[in-house]
Write an enzyme that holds these catalytic residues in place. Structure first.
Site, PDB file in Angstrom:
ATOM      1  N   CYS A  21       0.860  -1.180   0.000  1.00 33.66           N
ATOM      2  CA  CYS A  21       0.000   0.000   0.000  1.00 33.66           C
ATOM      3  C   CYS A  21       0.899   1.233   0.000  1.00 33.66           C
ATOM      4  CB  CYS A  21      -0.963  -0.013   1.167  1.00 33.66           C
ATOM      5  SG  CYS A  21      -0.226   0.420   2.726  1.00 33.66           S
ATOM      6  N   CYS A  24       1.642   2.916   3.262  1.00 35.51           N
ATOM      7  CA  CYS A  24       2.626   2.238   4.125  1.00 35.51           C
ATOM      8  C   CYS A  24       4.026   2.657   3.704  1.00 35.51           C
ATOM      9  CB  CYS A  24       2.558   0.719   4.020  1.00 35.51           C
ATOM     10  SG  CYS A  24       0.912   0.060   4.029  1.00 35.51           S
ATOM     11  N   ASP A 401      24.947  18.323 -28.143  1.00 34.10           N
ATOM     12  CA  ASP A 401      26.337  18.107 -28.500  1.00 34.10           C
ATOM     13  C   ASP A 401      26.335  17.725 -29.981  1.00 34.10           C
ATOM     14  OD1 ASP A 401      29.119  17.107 -28.191  1.00 34.10           O
ATOM     15  OD2 ASP A 401      28.138  15.177 -28.418  1.00 34.10           O
ATOM     16  N   ASP A 596      27.014  12.721 -25.502  1.00 33.73           N
ATOM     17  CA  ASP A 596      27.413  11.323 -25.515  1.00 33.73           C
ATOM     18  C   ASP A 596      28.810  11.075 -24.963  1.00 33.73           C
ATOM     19  OD1 ASP A 596      28.509  12.693 -27.811  1.00 33.73           O
ATOM     20  OD2 ASP A 596      29.283  10.746 -28.384  1.00 33.73           O
ATOM     21  N   ASP A 600      31.207  15.361 -22.130  1.00 33.29           N
ATOM     22  CA  ASP A 600      29.870  15.910 -21.934  1.00 33.29           C
ATOM     23  C   ASP A 600      29.360  15.685 -20.520  1.00 33.29           C
ATOM     24  OD1 ASP A 600      29.628  16.788 -24.573  1.00 33.29           O
ATOM     25  OD2 ASP A 600      29.031  14.787 -25.238  1.00 33.29           O
TER      26      ASP A 600
HETATM   27  P1  ADP Z   1      31.730  17.071 -29.736  1.00 35.96           P
HETATM   28  O1  ADP Z   1      31.758  18.063 -28.620  1.00 35.96           O
HETATM   29  O2  ADP Z   1      31.413  17.699 -31.052  1.00 35.96           O
HETATM   30  O3  ADP Z   1      30.932  15.893 -29.466  1.00 35.96           O
HETATM   31  P2  ADP Z   1      34.215  16.103 -28.735  1.00 35.96           P
HETATM   32  O4  ADP Z   1      34.136  17.108 -27.638  1.00 35.96           O
HETATM   33  O5  ADP Z   1      34.074  14.689 -28.419  1.00 35.96           O
HETATM   34  O6  ADP Z   1      33.236  16.534 -29.909  1.00 35.96           O
HETATM   35  O7  ADP Z   1      35.595  16.316 -29.422  1.00 35.96           O
HETATM   36  C1  ADP Z   1      35.991  17.612 -29.769  1.00 35.96           C
HETATM   37  C2  ADP Z   1      37.168  17.568 -30.635  1.00 35.96           C
HETATM   38  O8  ADP Z   1      38.282  17.067 -29.904  1.00 35.96           O
HETATM   39  C3  ADP Z   1      36.995  16.633 -31.798  1.00 35.96           C
HETATM   40  O9  ADP Z   1      36.412  17.283 -32.882  1.00 35.96           O
HETATM   41  C4  ADP Z   1      38.443  16.237 -32.074  1.00 35.96           C
HETATM   42  O10 ADP Z   1      39.052  17.196 -32.849  1.00 35.96           O
HETATM   43  C5  ADP Z   1      39.074  16.237 -30.725  1.00 35.96           C
HETATM   44  N1  ADP Z   1      39.145  14.915 -30.102  1.00 35.96           N
HETATM   45  C6  ADP Z   1      38.554  14.517 -28.970  1.00 35.96           C
HETATM   46  N2  ADP Z   1      38.877  13.250 -28.660  1.00 35.96           N
HETATM   47  C7  ADP Z   1      39.686  12.816 -29.655  1.00 35.96           C
HETATM   48  C8  ADP Z   1      40.355  11.582 -29.927  1.00 35.96           C
HETATM   49  N3  ADP Z   1      40.265  10.529 -29.133  1.00 35.96           N
HETATM   50  N4  ADP Z   1      41.086  11.525 -31.025  1.00 35.96           N
HETATM   51  C9  ADP Z   1      41.199  12.557 -31.835  1.00 35.96           C
HETATM   52  N5  ADP Z   1      40.602  13.739 -31.642  1.00 35.96           N
HETATM   53  C10 ADP Z   1      39.851  13.881 -30.570  1.00 35.96           C
HETATM   54 MG    MG Z   2      30.223  14.155 -28.474  1.00 32.87          MG
END
Ligand code: ADP
Ligand code: MG
Length: 700
Positions: A21, A24, A401, A596, A600
Site C-alpha cells: 500500500c 505504508c 552536443d 554522448d 559531456d
Molecule cells: P563534440 O563536442 O562535437 O561531441 P568532442 O568534444 O568529443 O566533440 O571532441 C571535440 C574535438 O576534440 C573533436 O572534434 C576532435 O578534434 C578532438 N578529439 C577529442 N577526442 C579525440 C580523440 N580521441 N582523437 C582525436 N581527436 C579527438
Molecule cells: Mg560528443
C-alpha cells in the site's frame, strides 16, 4: 589514497517484499528517517528502498514495526516475490464469487437471511482480513490514522449496523484497486528491466598482450582487466598500472573525483576519468556486489516528483481530519438534536469515512509517474526519476552536443596528410598507436584505418584529454593526436588545416607530423528532430561542440538550430551552457543538455535535465545523465517531451478527478443524501479509475 571507504558507501537499493500500500511506503520512509536513516528513500512503485546498508538489522526492525508483512530483500531474490501477484487474484476471485452468491441468496431470502449474510461475511473477511490486520497493527503502535483504519472502521461499522453487502463491497473493490495497481507496477518494472538489459556490462580482459571484450561474469578472480577512459569499472580490483581520476559519486555520493594509483582499490560502479588503468580483479562478478545492487533506474526512481511529495504530506494531515469529522457527525447531532437517533448518524459518518479515504491519490499519483517511466522505457527512453518528467514537460532550451548526438558518430578517414620528414604511413601508425585505448568515435575511425600497426605492448603511457584528443608514449616517442587546439596548447604550431572536415592532428616529440581528416554524417533524423522540438514549443535549440568552427557551422546550418558554440573544452561547455541558461529567461524555463562523450559528463550533470545517448555514449555520460536514449535516435527527444507532458497531464487529471468527486460526495453525505453504495463508488471506484488512467501512461 585507497578508494574504498565503506563507511561512506552511499545508499544501496533493497526490495521491500510484501509492500502493498502506498501509504505504508510513506510511513516506512517516515519511520526510517526518525530512526536515523536520514536519507532513506522508499519508492512505492518500485517496491524498493534506498538505504545505507551498514545497519540492515536495525532498518528491518524499523520496517517490521511499521508493517510486519514487509521484508527487506536483495535484488537477487526478487523474482520469487513477484510471483505472489496471482494469489491476490485468486483471493479476489473467491471473494467476488461469495459476494455474488450473497446477493442472490439475500434476494431469495424467504425462509432466512442467514445464508446471504454468511456469504457476505466470508467475502468481507477474505479480502478484508489483511486490511484489518494492518489497521490493528498500526493502532498498537500508536499510528492510528491511515486508510486501513478508515476502511476497517467503515467496513466493520457497516457490518454492525446491518449493511453487509456494502461492507463486503468496500473491501472487495479496495482489493481490486490494489491488485490493478500491483499489476501496473509489475508491467512497468518489466519493461524497465528489459530496457536495462539492452546495454550489458562488459570487461576488457587482458590475456597475453591481447585485449578481449567479455562479460564480467566470465572473468575469474586474479585476472587482469583494462579500464579505458570513460568506462565504468566492471569488477572490484586493485590497480596494477596507470593512474587516473575516478568518479565515485555513484557509490559515495561525493562528486569530487578520487585519484587512483597502483595499489589502490577500485570498486565496480565507479567511472574512470581520463587515464588508462590495468587492474587485478579481486572479486568475482557476483561478489562485486555494489555494481549489482546499483540498479540504474530503480535507484533513481526514488527521486520523487514534487507533486508526489506533496500528496504524501497531504495524506498525513488529511486522514486524521476526516476521522475527527466523522466522529463529530456520529456523536454530536444525536446528542444535541432532540429526537435524533444514533443509527442514521453513525451510518452517515461511516459513509464519510469511506468517501474520503485518500487511496485514489496516494496510489494513482506515484503510479502515474511510474507508468510514465515504463511507457518511456518501451520507447527506448530510460528516465531515471519521476522528477525529470516535470523538467522535461517545462523545457525551454535544448542544447545538443554535435558528434555522436546530431551526427552518427561513425567516422571514416577521408584523407591523410603528412608534413616534410614524415610519410602518410608514419602519421597513420603514430595516430593508431596513440588512439589504441580511446573509445572516442574519431579514434575508432583512426584505428580502423591503421589496424595493422596496433600492438598493445608498444604503448607505455596513455592519457585521454576530453574534448581535445589523446596523449600516449609508444615506442619511446611522445605522441599527441587530436584537435588543433590540443597541439597549440603545448605550443606546437600547425599551419595545415583539414578545412570543413574534422582533423586529427598528429605530433611526435613536439613536432607536427601531419593530420588525418575524418568525416562523419548527420544522423538521418537530426534535422527532423530539431524541427520537432521547435514545433513542441521549445524556444532555443543550440549546439555545443568541441569540434572546429567550420565543421560546427556546417552542421548547425544543416539541422537548423538557433545558435552554436564551437571549439569548446569541457569547462567551456559548462560556461556556454550557463550563458544559454541565462538567456532562456524566466524562473520556470528549463534547460536540457544532450550528449554522448566523456567530455559531456560535466554539462550533463549541470543541466536541469541531462540526456545521454545510450548506444554510442560513454559510461561517464550515461551515469551522469538523468535520461538515456538507448537507441541513439535524436528524434526521441521530442518523444520524451511529449511523454513527459502527457504523464503530467494524467497525474493532474487524477488529482482533480479524485478530489472533485470526493468533494461532491462529501457534500451529499453531509446532507444525508449518499448511501454506502455511492460512497463505495466515490472511493474505490475512483481509485480503480485513477489507477486505470495512470496505467494509460504506459501506453501513450
Ligand atoms: P563534440 O563536442 O562535437 O561531441 P568532442 O568534444 O568529443 O566533440 O571532441 C571535440 C574535438 O576534440 C573533436 O572534434 C576532435 O578534434 C578532438 N578529439 C577529442 N577526442 C579525440 C580523440 N580521441 N582523437 C582525436 N581527436 C579527438
Ligand atoms: Mg560528443
Amino acid at each position: 589514497m585507497a578508494v574504498t571507504d565503506t563507511a561512506k558507501l552511499k545508499q544501496v537499493k533493497f526490495n521491500l517484499e510484501g509492500l502493498d500500500c502506498a501509504a505504508c511506503a510513506a510511513k516506512i520512509e517516515y519511520a526510517l528517517h526518525k530512526q536515523g536513516f536520514d536519507d532513506a528513500a522508499v519508492n512505492f512503485a518500485a517496491k524498493s528502498v534506498l538505504l545505507n546498508p551498514l545497519n540492515l538489522g536495525a532498518a528491518q526492525a524499523v520496517i517490521r514495526e511499521v508493517d510486519p508483512q514487509v521484508t527487506l530483500i536483495r535484488e537477487e531474490n526478487q523474482y520469487k516475490a513477484e510471483q505472489k501477484i496471482d494469489w491476490q487474484l485468486i483471493l479476489i476471485g473467491a471473494a467476488a464469487f461469495l459476494f455474488i452468491a450473497g446477493l442472490i441468496l439475500s434476494r431469495a431470502a424467504k425462509p432466512s437471511p442467514l445464508p446471504g449474510s454468511l456469504a457476505f461475511m466470508a467475502a468481507f473477511l477474505l479480502v478484508g482480513a489483511k486490511v484489518i490486520r494492518r489497521a490493528l497493527h498500526n493502532i498498537s503502535r500508536g499510528q492510528v490514522f491511515d486508510e486501513n483504519f478508515l476502511m476497517t472502521v467503515a467496513g466493520v461499522g457497516a457490518m454492525i449496523i446491518g449493511q453487509q453487502p456494502e461492507a463486503a463491497s468496500v473491501m472487495l473493490f479496495y482489493a481490486v484497486g490494489e491488485y490493478l495497481e500491483n499489476l501496473a507496477v509489475h508491467r512497468s518494472r518489466r519493461t524497465i528491466k528489459s530496457l536495462l538489459a539492452v546495454r550489458p556490462d562488459y570487461a576488457n580482459l587482458s590475456l597475453a598482450g591481447e585485449i578481449r571484450r567479455v562479460q564480467p561474469e566470465e572473468v575469474p578472480v586474479g585476472s587482469l582487466i583494462v579500464i579505458r577512459p570513460g568506462e565504468k569499472v566492471p569488477l572490484d580490483g586493485v590497480v596494477l598500472e596507470g593512474s587516473s581520476f575516478l568518479d565515485t559519486s555513484v557509490l559515495t555520493g561525493e562528486s569530487v573525483p578520487r585519484k587512483a594509483e597502483p595499489g589502490d582499490v577500485v570498486l565496480a560502479g565507479m567511472v574512470n576519468g581520463g587515464g588508462l588503468l590495468t587492474i587485478k580483479v579481486s572479486k568475482s562478478f557476483a561478489d562485486s556486489s555494489v555494481a549489482k545492487i546499483l540498479d540504474l533506474v530503480e535507484n533513481a526512481a526514488a527521486r520523487k516528483a514534487p507533486t508526489e511529495q506533496f500528496i504524501t504530506r497531504f495524506a498525513r494531515y488529511y486522514t486524521p481530519a476526516v476521522v475527527l469529522t466523522a466522529l463529530g457527525i456520529a456523536l454530536i447531532p444525536p446528542l444535541i438534536m432532540p429526537g435524533a437517533a444514533f443509527k442514521p448518524w453513525i451510518y452517515r459518518a461511516l459513509i464519510l469515512l469511506v468517501i474520503s479515504c485518500p487511496c485514489a491519490l496516494v496510489i494513482s499519483v506515484p503510479l502515474g509517474y511510474f507508468a510514465g517511466i515504463g511507457g518511456a522505457s518501451r520507447r527506448g527512453i530510460l528516465v531515471k526519476g519521476a522528477n525529470f518528467f516535470e523538467v522535461l514537460a517545462d523545457l525551454d532550451t535544448v542544447v545538443l552536443d554535435k558528434t555522436g548526438t546530431l551526427t552518427r558518430g561513425v567516422f571514416e578517414v577521408s584523407k591523410v596528410e603528412s608534413v616534410k620528414g614524415f610519410s602518410t604511413e608514419d602519421v597513420l601508425k603514430l595516430a593508431a598507436l596513440a588512439e589504441m585505448h580511446s573509445s572516442h568515435p574519431i579514434a575508432k575511425a583512426v584505428l580502423a584505418a591503421g589496424a595493422e600497426y596496433i600492438k598493445a605492448e608498444r604503448v607505455q603511457e596513455y592519457l585521454e584529454i576530453p574534448g581535445q584528443g589523446v596523449k600516449a608514449v609508444a615506442e619511446g616517442k611522445t605522441i599527441l593526436a587530436g584537435s588543433k587546439g590540443l597541439l597549440q596548447g603545448v605550443h606546437i604550431p600547425a599551419e595545415i588545416t583539414a578545412g570543413q572536415e574534422t582533423g586529427v592532428y598528429v605530433a611526435v616529440d613536439g613536432a607536427l607530423a601531419g593530420y588525418i581528416a575524418v568525416t562523419d554524417r548527420l544522423k538521418p533524423d537530426a534535422a527532423e528532430a530539431v524541427q520537432r522540438l521547435k514545433s513542441l514549443g521549445i524556444n532555443q535549440v543550440a549546439i555545443l561542440s568541441g569540434d572546429s568552427e567550420a565543421v560546427t557551422a556546417r552542421v548547425a546550418r544543416e539541422v537548423g538550430v538557433d545558435s552554436y558554440y564551437s571549439g569548446l573544452l569541457p569547462e567551456g561547455k559548462v560556461a556556454a551552457l550557463e550563458e544559454l541558461q541565462a538567456r532562456a529567461g524566466g524562473a520556470k524555463a528549463r534547460l536540457a543538455f544532450v550528449g554522448d562523450g566523456i567530455n559531456d559528463a560535466p554539462v550533463i550533470s549541470r543541466a536541469d535535465v541531462g540526456i545521454a545517448m545510450g548506444g554510442l555514449g560513454s559510461d561517464a555520460a550515461i551515469e551522469a545523465a538523468d535520461v538515456v536514449i538507448m537507441d541513439d535516435l535524436v528524434s526521441k527527444l521530442g518523444t520524451a517531451v511529449e511523454l513527459a507532458r502527457s504523464t503530467r497531464r494524467i497525474v493532474q487529471q487524477n488529482i482533480v478527478f479524485a478530489l472533485g468527486i470526493k468533494a461532491v460526495f462529501i457534500g451529499f453525505g453531509a446532507f444525508g443524501l449518499a448511501t454506502m453504495w455511492e460512497a463505495v463508488f466515490a472511493d474505490v471506484g475512483v481509485t480503480v479509475l485513477a489507477v486505470l488512467n495512470s496505467a494509460r501512461a504506459m501506453r501513450l
